[in-house]
Design a protein around this motif. Structure first.
Motif, PDB file in Angstrom:
ATOM      1  N   UNK A  14       0.654  -1.066  -0.125  1.00 38.28           N
ATOM      2  CA  UNK A  14      -0.230   0.129   0.196  1.00 38.28           C
ATOM      3  C   UNK A  14       0.716   1.322  -0.028  1.00 38.28           C
ATOM      4  N   UNK A  15       0.401   2.322  -0.432  1.00 35.25           N
ATOM      5  CA  UNK A  15       1.051   3.614  -0.562  1.00 35.25           C
ATOM      6  C   UNK A  15       1.872   3.961   0.604  1.00 35.25           C
ATOM      7  N   UNK A  16       2.980   4.175   0.718  1.00 33.98           N
ATOM      8  CA  UNK A  16       3.966   4.319   1.793  1.00 33.98           C
ATOM      9  C   UNK A  16       4.450   3.468   2.837  1.00 33.98           C
ATOM     10  N   UNK A  17       3.721   2.186   2.488  1.00 37.35           N
ATOM     11  CA  UNK A  17       3.995   1.147   3.700  1.00 37.35           C
ATOM     12  C   UNK A  17       4.854   0.206   2.714  1.00 37.35           C
ATOM     13  N   UNK A  18       5.417  -0.810   3.605  1.00 36.91           N
ATOM     14  CA  UNK A  18       6.405  -1.785   3.143  1.00 36.91           C
ATOM     15  C   UNK A  18       5.749  -2.748   2.616  1.00 36.91           C
ATOM     16  N   UNK A  19       6.093  -4.093   2.117  1.00 35.28           N
ATOM     17  CA  UNK A  19       5.648  -4.976   1.501  1.00 35.28           C
ATOM     18  C   UNK A  19       4.898  -5.954   2.527  1.00 35.28           C
ATOM     19  N   UNK A  20       3.644  -6.393   2.564  1.00 32.09           N
ATOM     20  CA  UNK A  20       2.939  -7.247   3.586  1.00 32.09           C
ATOM     21  C   UNK A  20       2.667  -8.498   2.650  1.00 32.09           C
ATOM     22  N   UNK A  21       3.017  -9.664   3.536  1.00 31.34           N
ATOM     23  CA  UNK A  21       3.254 -10.852   2.985  1.00 31.34           C
ATOM     24  C   UNK A  21       1.753 -11.296   2.776  1.00 31.34           C
TER      25      UNK A  21
ATOM     26  N   UNK B 291      -0.285  -1.673  -4.716  1.00 36.89           N
ATOM     27  CA  UNK B 291       0.385  -2.520  -5.825  1.00 36.89           C
ATOM     28  C   UNK B 291       0.778  -3.842  -5.137  1.00 36.89           C
ATOM     29  N   UNK B 292      -0.010  -4.884  -6.132  1.00 37.00           N
ATOM     30  CA  UNK B 292       0.356  -6.269  -5.702  1.00 37.00           C
ATOM     31  C   UNK B 292       1.553  -6.867  -6.474  1.00 37.00           C
TER      32      UNK B 292
ATOM     33  N   UNK C 169       6.872  -6.741 -11.868  1.00 34.86           N
ATOM     34  CA  UNK C 169       6.618  -5.461 -11.715  1.00 34.86           C
ATOM     35  C   UNK C 169       5.461  -4.859 -11.060  1.00 34.86           C
ATOM     36  N   UNK C 170       4.432  -5.909 -10.778  1.00 39.21           N
ATOM     37  CA  UNK C 170       3.336  -5.674  -9.996  1.00 39.21           C
ATOM     38  C   UNK C 170       2.172  -5.387 -10.661  1.00 39.21           C
ATOM     39  N   UNK C 171       0.911  -5.310 -10.221  1.00 38.10           N
ATOM     40  CA  UNK C 171      -0.390  -5.089 -10.710  1.00 38.10           C
ATOM     41  C   UNK C 171      -0.717  -3.980  -9.695  1.00 38.10           C
ATOM     42  N   UNK C 172      -1.164  -2.888 -10.218  1.00 35.34           N
ATOM     43  CA  UNK C 172      -1.588  -1.658  -9.352  1.00 35.34           C
ATOM     44  C   UNK C 172      -3.250  -1.779  -9.404  1.00 35.34           C
ATOM     45  N   UNK C 173      -3.800  -1.977  -8.307  1.00 33.53           N
ATOM     46  CA  UNK C 173      -5.099  -2.228  -8.139  1.00 33.53           C
ATOM     47  C   UNK C 173      -5.640  -0.919  -7.503  1.00 33.53           C
ATOM     48  N   UNK C 174      -6.465  -0.222  -8.014  1.00 40.03           N
ATOM     49  CA  UNK C 174      -7.221   0.981  -7.620  1.00 40.03           C
ATOM     50  C   UNK C 174      -8.864   0.774  -7.448  1.00 40.03           C
ATOM     51  N   UNK C 175      -9.486   0.743  -6.200  1.00 35.51           N
ATOM     52  CA  UNK C 175     -10.633   0.673  -5.667  1.00 35.51           C
ATOM     53  C   UNK C 175     -11.534   1.993  -5.468  1.00 35.51           C
ATOM     54  N   UNK C 176     -12.375   2.032  -6.432  1.00 39.48           N
ATOM     55  CA  UNK C 176     -13.133   3.275  -6.286  1.00 39.48           C
ATOM     56  C   UNK C 176     -14.470   3.209  -5.389  1.00 39.48           C
TER      57      UNK C 176
ATOM     58  N   UNK D  14       9.950  -1.938   6.489  1.00 41.48           N
ATOM     59  CA  UNK D  14       8.984  -0.754   5.927  1.00 41.48           C
ATOM     60  C   UNK D  14      10.055  -0.073   4.814  1.00 41.48           C
ATOM     61  N   UNK D  15      11.167  -0.187   4.777  1.00 37.89           N
ATOM     62  CA  UNK D  15      11.919   0.363   3.715  1.00 37.89           C
ATOM     63  C   UNK D  15      12.494   1.717   4.213  1.00 37.89           C
ATOM     64  N   UNK D  16      13.821   2.048   3.625  1.00 42.56           N
ATOM     65  CA  UNK D  16      14.154   3.326   3.799  1.00 42.56           C
ATOM     66  C   UNK D  16      14.244   4.018   2.501  1.00 42.56           C
ATOM     67  N   UNK D  17      13.643   5.249   2.480  1.00 40.09           N
ATOM     68  CA  UNK D  17      13.584   5.818   1.098  1.00 40.09           C
ATOM     69  C   UNK D  17      14.864   6.881   1.221  1.00 40.09           C
ATOM     70  N   UNK D  18      15.804   6.764   0.179  1.00 40.61           N
ATOM     71  CA  UNK D  18      16.892   7.639   0.060  1.00 40.61           C
ATOM     72  C   UNK D  18      16.836   8.355  -1.326  1.00 40.61           C
TER      73      UNK D  18
END
Lengths: 115, 109
Positions: free
Chosen positions: A38-45, A88-89, A108-115, B101-105
């Protein structure tokens, strides 16, 4: 050698709909992993498949599901979409080594947008 | 529960500087620690570390693992604008790969 391929690149859905994302691993890889970013977050398994079986899943509700086919490609299904599913999945694949120390190669991922 | 924590979350430096990115981990049945670089979408593999104290090096990037203190560092020397990215650390247990969470550099010219 082709890398990990994912489709579609982008997908727009509305709340309550279902989304299906697809992943083809690198030839010879038997393990497929799904992650949500998710935007601004790390990868969640999300999920790990190997040899057609689900080996592990992350802390996601049951409306996130998937499967792995005999050719090792995989599908991720998300039912009853919610706004917070927008992300992004990422799919990754690896060899299923006995040591468990495997390098994952990402698509490269699939960007899913839910409106 | 398995956990990976990276610091700092964000870092802005000038081209030519040296940076050190940190990663601490707690994972059941530890197998390896991996570093990835994510520029746009697909994270690309940098290093896999399985043994303590052995430095892995690739050009200006290097990384080392301390299995006693449960942490790893990623060093980048003589940074370039092309090093701007999110750097992800991940710890691999028997059942899954857990990411920080990652480091944005950001490297400014």
């Amino acid at each position: 050698e082709a890398g990990v391929t994912q489709s579609p690149t982008h997908l727009i859905k509305t709340r309550g709909q279902q989304a299906t994302l697809r992943c083809s691993p690198i030839s010879g890889h038997t393990s497929v992993y799904w992650y949500q970013q998710a935007l601004g977050l790390g990868l969640q398994f999300l999920l790990w498949y190997d040899e057609g079986e689900e080996r592990n899943r992350g802390n996601f509700p049951p409306r996130f599901s998937g499967r792995q086919f005999p050719n090792y490609s995989s599908e991720l299904n998300v039912n009853a979409l919610e706004l917070e599913d927008s992300a992004l999945y990422l799919c990754a694949s690896s060899f299923r080594g006995s040591s468990g120390a495997n390098v994952l190669t990402f698509g490269a991922g699939s960007r899913l947008t839910v409106l | 529960e398995d956990k990976v924590v990276q610091s700092p979350l964000s870092l802005v430096v000038h081209e030519g500087d040296t940076v050190t990115l940190n990663c601490s981990y707690e994972v059941t049945n530890f197998r390896s620690l991996l570093w990835y670089k994510q520029e746009k979408k697909a994270p690309t593999f940098l290093f896999m570390l399985t043994s303590s104290g052995i430095e892995k090096k690739s050009g200006r990037l290097s990384s080392i693992l301390d299995k006693k203190e449960l942490f790893s560092i990623l060093n980048i020397t003589a940074t370039q604008t092309g090093d701007s990215a999110i750097y992800l650390c991940a710890s691999q247990g028997a059942q899954k790969l857990v990411f920080g969470q990652g480091t944005r550099l950001t490297i400014n010219p």
